[in-house]
Design a protein around this motif. Structure first.
Motif, PDB file in Angstrom:
ATOM      1  N   ALA A  13       0.813  -1.221   0.000  1.00  0.00           N
ATOM      2  CA  ALA A  13       0.000   0.000   0.000  1.00  0.00           C
ATOM      3  C   ALA A  13       0.848   1.274   0.000  1.00  0.00           C
ATOM      4  O   ALA A  13       0.496   2.251  -0.661  1.00  0.00           O
ATOM      5  N   ASP A  14       1.973   1.270   0.732  1.00  0.00           N
ATOM      6  CA  ASP A  14       2.790   2.482   0.757  1.00  0.00           C
ATOM      7  C   ASP A  14       3.416   2.763  -0.608  1.00  0.00           C
ATOM      8  O   ASP A  14       3.431   3.890  -1.083  1.00  0.00           O
ATOM      9  N   LYS A  15       3.931   1.702  -1.199  1.00  0.00           N
ATOM     10  CA  LYS A  15       4.573   1.856  -2.496  1.00  0.00           C
ATOM     11  C   LYS A  15       3.554   2.282  -3.550  1.00  0.00           C
ATOM     12  O   LYS A  15       3.773   3.218  -4.325  1.00  0.00           O
ATOM     13  N   LEU A  16       2.423   1.575  -3.587  1.00  0.00           N
ATOM     14  CA  LEU A  16       1.395   1.897  -4.564  1.00  0.00           C
ATOM     15  C   LEU A  16       0.814   3.287  -4.293  1.00  0.00           C
ATOM     16  O   LEU A  16       0.585   4.070  -5.216  1.00  0.00           O
ATOM     17  N   GLY A  17       0.599   3.601  -3.024  1.00  0.00           N
ATOM     18  CA  GLY A  17       0.052   4.909  -2.671  1.00  0.00           C
ATOM     19  C   GLY A  17       0.965   6.037  -3.130  1.00  0.00           C
ATOM     20  O   GLY A  17       0.511   7.088  -3.579  1.00  0.00           O
ATOM     21  N   ARG A  18       2.250   5.787  -3.038  1.00  0.00           N
ATOM     22  CA  ARG A  18       3.227   6.778  -3.490  1.00  0.00           C
ATOM     23  C   ARG A  18       3.098   7.008  -4.991  1.00  0.00           C
ATOM     24  O   ARG A  18       3.009   8.147  -5.454  1.00  0.00           O
ATOM     25  N   TRP A  19       3.045   5.914  -5.744  1.00  0.00           N
ATOM     26  CA  TRP A  19       2.916   6.027  -7.202  1.00  0.00           C
ATOM     27  C   TRP A  19       1.598   6.717  -7.560  1.00  0.00           C
ATOM     28  O   TRP A  19       1.552   7.614  -8.402  1.00  0.00           O
ATOM     29  N   LEU A  20       0.519   6.297  -6.915  1.00  0.00           N
ATOM     30  CA  LEU A  20      -0.795   6.870  -7.213  1.00  0.00           C
ATOM     31  C   LEU A  20      -0.844   8.357  -6.875  1.00  0.00           C
ATOM     32  O   LEU A  20      -1.398   9.161  -7.626  1.00  0.00           O
ATOM     33  N   SER A  21      -0.272   8.723  -5.742  1.00  0.00           N
ATOM     34  CA  SER A  21      -0.368  10.141  -5.338  1.00  0.00           C
ATOM     35  C   SER A  21       0.432  11.030  -6.294  1.00  0.00           C
ATOM     36  O   SER A  21       0.104  12.197  -6.472  1.00  0.00           O
ATOM     37  N   GLU A  22       1.460  10.456  -6.931  1.00  0.00           N
ATOM     38  CA  GLU A  22       2.242  11.237  -7.902  1.00  0.00           C
ATOM     39  C   GLU A  22       1.482  11.465  -9.202  1.00  0.00           C
ATOM     40  O   GLU A  22       1.951  12.177 -10.087  1.00  0.00           O
ATOM     41  N   ARG A  23       0.314  10.851  -9.329  1.00  0.00           N
ATOM     42  CA  ARG A  23      -0.488  11.059 -10.537  1.00  0.00           C
ATOM     43  C   ARG A  23      -1.149  12.442 -10.515  1.00  0.00           C
ATOM     44  O   ARG A  23      -1.610  12.909 -11.536  1.00  0.00           O
ATOM     45  N   GLN A  24      -1.225  13.087  -9.361  1.00  0.00           N
ATOM     46  CA  GLN A  24      -1.816  14.441  -9.335  1.00  0.00           C
ATOM     47  C   GLN A  24      -0.776  15.446  -9.796  1.00  0.00           C
ATOM     48  O   GLN A  24       0.355  15.463  -9.295  1.00  0.00           O
ATOM     49  N   ILE A  25      -1.163  16.249 -10.779  1.00  0.00           N
ATOM     50  CA  ILE A  25      -0.199  17.203 -11.335  1.00  0.00           C
ATOM     51  C   ILE A  25      -0.714  18.635 -11.185  1.00  0.00           C
ATOM     52  O   ILE A  25      -1.853  18.847 -10.738  1.00  0.00           O
ATOM     53  N   ALA A  26       0.132  19.570 -11.551  1.00  0.00           N
ATOM     54  CA  ALA A  26      -0.225  20.982 -11.411  1.00  0.00           C
ATOM     55  C   ALA A  26      -1.585  21.225 -12.056  1.00  0.00           C
ATOM     56  O   ALA A  26      -1.849  20.751 -13.155  1.00  0.00           O
ATOM     57  N   GLY A  27      -2.462  21.948 -11.386  1.00  0.00           N
ATOM     58  CA  GLY A  27      -3.817  22.155 -11.884  1.00  0.00           C
ATOM     59  C   GLY A  27      -4.812  21.258 -11.168  1.00  0.00           C
ATOM     60  O   GLY A  27      -6.021  21.457 -11.253  1.00  0.00           O
TER      61      GLY A  27
END
Lengths: 328, 426
Positions: free
Chosen positions: A214-228
């Motif tokens: 969950a930590d690893k996946l959560g990290r990857w998923l949270s990086e999907r949010q970009i400027a805007g």
């Protein structure tokens, strides 16, 4: 072209009434060429529209009897459903048919007037590759973790998971994981947020979320949010409203929706609305469609946007419908 | 459209002339569509599907609507009952003209075994099909009319049919590169090549397909379908059914080429990482060679990061290399037998590099802050010790920088802070 994006009001609000009207209007466009070109998605579209309407608090905005008739008109003797009468049965419309009937609390019609629940379940179960555990979409054998998820989703709604080898399916999902914690369409394929959703939701249905890092996946998923504020589906790609669902629901299933910026994502989704005519687009200023509309609304629901019915992150359906069918 | 991407929103007001034109278009399309679906309702397999006019009908529908999945299926059925139905050269002399046969409906249990991950072992659908028949419903006698002998008639030659089918889909896939159904149809055709043609002929067709995928990836470097398709094509070209051998070296070189033309192409980085273990095994690489390989990969990604220090794709590949040192999973292992002192020294070297990178750039690079945190924690773990007070101070500074430069992910930094605070050794 008009500059809709610039015309958005200062204070963004969900234009619920316009969205309801937009969804209701979808089946009245028979004089438009696109209406006919998308017939192969008709049943899928009913699920998308009906789900959005439920979440928007207007579950009765489509005629119930007519909807059930249409669903039944898409069923084949094999038990499977096609997206429109006369088309071929496929895993995806079969799932959508079941989801629609669950939302309408009408699963019984499968016994009364359809081929029967077990026959539907058998159609789905027969698409499992017993050697690898994964599933095909139809008799021609395209395999994808999307179909594995669709199968477990459909069978669990029917209470017929025992028809398939769930352990093998779980094994297959695990074989699709990448070093970044994400999942691909098949073993070896690049992580993709849509595929992450299908894999994590499949594990959730199988009761095996313990297999997710969950930590690893959560990290990857949270990086999907970009400027805007919007979310993308893979590194260095553009944002798109549909990922508001796939990324966010995955974060919800692993208890980490707070790892992204809620307000900014809400702002992004609302900016993608057509505030006059209803519907939600992939990005601000683009053409709306029912597909982005349902994923935008579902995303807002997961973000606890006021006035929306809660959505179930695993099934992409109203939580109340899932609670009812699961006897919770 | 059910799902439109990147199409600008416009107010569409149709003139009466446009409405009339739409009406005409709709009438033509609906007529084609209803004829196709009516035919699809007839039992299968049946001679009706072998009629060339049906193939033409599917083409009419698909050229207007390549997403019409049932039309692709009907096209498969046409071929299965037509030119793909012949699995031994020449007509069967035991089949008298006008032979009738009962259509077989696949039972649920037989359908269960048909989907298979190994395309090579999938049962040949053509074997379920009856021989082709003439338009009248009876088979022409080859002794009387050799021109229509399926063995010599180009219309029923599987090789020619396959090539014309691939040609038919080519403009459609170019115009609709993200349409699943066209990719699937092509894969089905390619599978028929394996089932129906001598291996060298089939192999040539698959090799040409690799060329097409390359072209598609030149047009759109990140096309998800095209990358998946490429892996599928390569694995078939490597298979015994096509008398193949490993293509890991060539594919590895391909990733190099794609990365050189676009550093942020994570699809290429991903594929590269996936190929390395296979490549090293095939090279029979010993520990020294593996270590050198890992060093080379680190040099490559450092050069990429020098150019694109804010590029997620590059940092993910860096993370992948580091995970080869820090993760126990042997599946990833580039250099599985590195002495732990070497592992630590590699990580320390990377820490120095990242710090230099941060100094060279005025702007905050949040991905570099994160990488430093990962490295500090990994070094302590590899040395089997708690983090030192100095390291904890450094972690706190980095975390503060992350909070400042990336407030969007505040929730993650909170969780992370708690995590380190709770167990300083991790």
């Amino acid at each position: 072209m008009t500059g809709h994006a610039e015309k958005l009001p200062e204070e963004l609000k969900l234009v619920t009434a316009a969205h309801v009207k937009y969804i209701q209007s979808l089946d009245t466009k028979e004089d438009e060429y696109d209406y006919w070109l998308t017939e192969h998605l008709r049943l899928n579209g009913v699920y998308w529209g009906l789900n959005a309407l439920h979440l928007l608090g207007h579950p009765d905005a489509l005629p119930r009897d007519k909807t059930i008739e249409f669903v039944l008109s898409c069923q084949h003797p094999s038990g499977g459903f096609s997206a429109a009468p006369g088309h071929d049965a496929h895993m995806l419309p079969t799932l959508y048919a079941i989801q629609i009937l669950v939302m309408l609390d009408a699963l019984d019609v499968l016994e009364q007037r359809g081929a029967g629940k077990v026959q539907v379940g058998q159609f789905v179960a027969d698409l499992q590759n017993r050697a690898t555990g994964t599933f095909a979409g139809d008799e021609f054998g395209e395999e994808d973790t999307r179909f594995l998820y669709a199968a477990l989703n459909a069978l669990s709604l029917l209470g017929l998971l025992s028809l398939v080898d769930v352990d093998k399916a779980v094994e297959h999902v695990v074989s699709c994981v990448n070093f970044d914690g994400g999942y691909g369409v098949s073993p070896g394929a690049e992580s993709h947020a849509g595929q992450v959703f299908t894999c994590v939701a499949a594990l959730s249905i199988a009761g095996r979320l313990d297999l997710v890092d969950a930590d690893k996946l959560g990290r990857w998923l949270s990086e999907r949010q970009i400027a805007g504020g919007g979310l993308n589906g893979r590194p260095e790609k553009k944002e798109d409203v549909c990922y508001s669902w796939w990324v966010l629901s995955s974060l919800a299933m692993i208890g980490r929706t707070h790892w992204i910026d809620r307000e900014q994502l809400i702002g992004f989704i609302l900016r993608c609305q057509d505030s006059e005519l209803g519907g939600i687009a992939d990005r601000p200023g683009d053409m709306v469609d029912v597909w982005h509309t349902v994923f935008g609304v579902s995303g807002l629901s997961l973000l606890n946007y006021p006035g929306l019915e809660p959505v179930d992150p695993v099934y992409c359906m109203p939580k109340a419908s899932i609670d009812r069918v699961m006897g919770r | 459209m059910a799902s439109s991407h990147g199409v600008a929103r416009t107010i569409r007001i149709r003139t009466p002339a446009q409405r009339e034109a739409d009406k005409q278009k709709i009438a033509v399309y609906r007529d084609l569509d209803s004829r196709l679906l009516a035919l699809n309702a007839s039992p299968y397999p049946s001679p009706a599907f072998a009629d060339p006019s049906v193939l033409a009908l599917t083409a009419e529908v698909l050229s207007r609507n390549p997403e019409h999945y049932t039309a692709w299926n009907v096209r498969r059925r046409c071929l299965t009952c037509g030119s793909f139905s012949r699995h031994s050269p020449g007509p069967s002399p035991s089949a008298p003209p006008g032979t009738s046969w009962a259509p077989t409906t696949p039972s649920p249990s037989s359908a269960a075994s048909s989907p298979s991950s190994s395309a090579v072992t999938r049962p040949d659908p053509a074997s379920q099909c009856p021989p082709p028949s003439g338009p009248s419903g009876t088979r022409p006698d080859p002794a009387i009319d050799p021109a229509t002998d399926p063995a010599t008639d180009p219309a029923t030659d599987p090789d020619k049919t396959l090539r014309s089918e691939l040609q038919f889909t080519f403009p459609l896939i170019r115009a609709n590169p993200k349409c699943y159904w066209i990719w699937n149809y092509r894969l089905w055709l390619l599978q028929q090549a394996i089932n129906l043609l001598p291996a060298p002929v089939a192999r040539r067709i698959w090799e040409e397909e690799l060329g097409l995928v390359g072209m598609m990836l030149n047009k759109d470097q990140r096309n998800f379908h095209a990358w998946g398709y490429r892996r599928h094509v390569v694995s078939n070209l490597e298979s015994p059914a096509l008398a193949g051998a490993s293509m890991a070296e060539a594919e590895f070189a391909y990733t190099q080429q794609k990365i050189s033309s676009g550093l942020s192409n994570f699809s290429a980085w991903h594929y590269r990482g996936r190929l390395i273990p296979q490549l090293l095994t095939e090279r029979g690489a010993g520990d020294a060679e593996r270590r050198a390989f890992l060093d080379d990969e680190f040099s490559l990604i450092r050069r990429a990061l020098d150019v694109g220090p804010e590029d997620q794709s590059c940092w993910y590949y860096h993370q992948f290399l580091v995970s080869n040192i820090t993760s126990a999973s042997s599946r990833l292992a580039i250099a599985p037998n590195l002495p732990s002192a070497d592992e630590v020294s590699i990580l320390r070297h990377e820490v120095e590099y990242i710090k230099d990178l941060l100094e060279d750039y005025d702007e905050d690079i949040k991905l570099a802050f994160e990488a430093l945190i990962d490295h500090i924690l990994a070094i302590a773990r590899l040395e089997d010790r708690e983090t030192t007070a100095e390291e904890r101070g450094e972690l706190a500074t980095l975390l503060a920088k992350l909070r400042a430069s990336d407030p969007m992910r505040k929730g993650r930094w909170d969780a992370f802070e708690k995590d380190i605070g709770l167990s300083p050794s991790r």
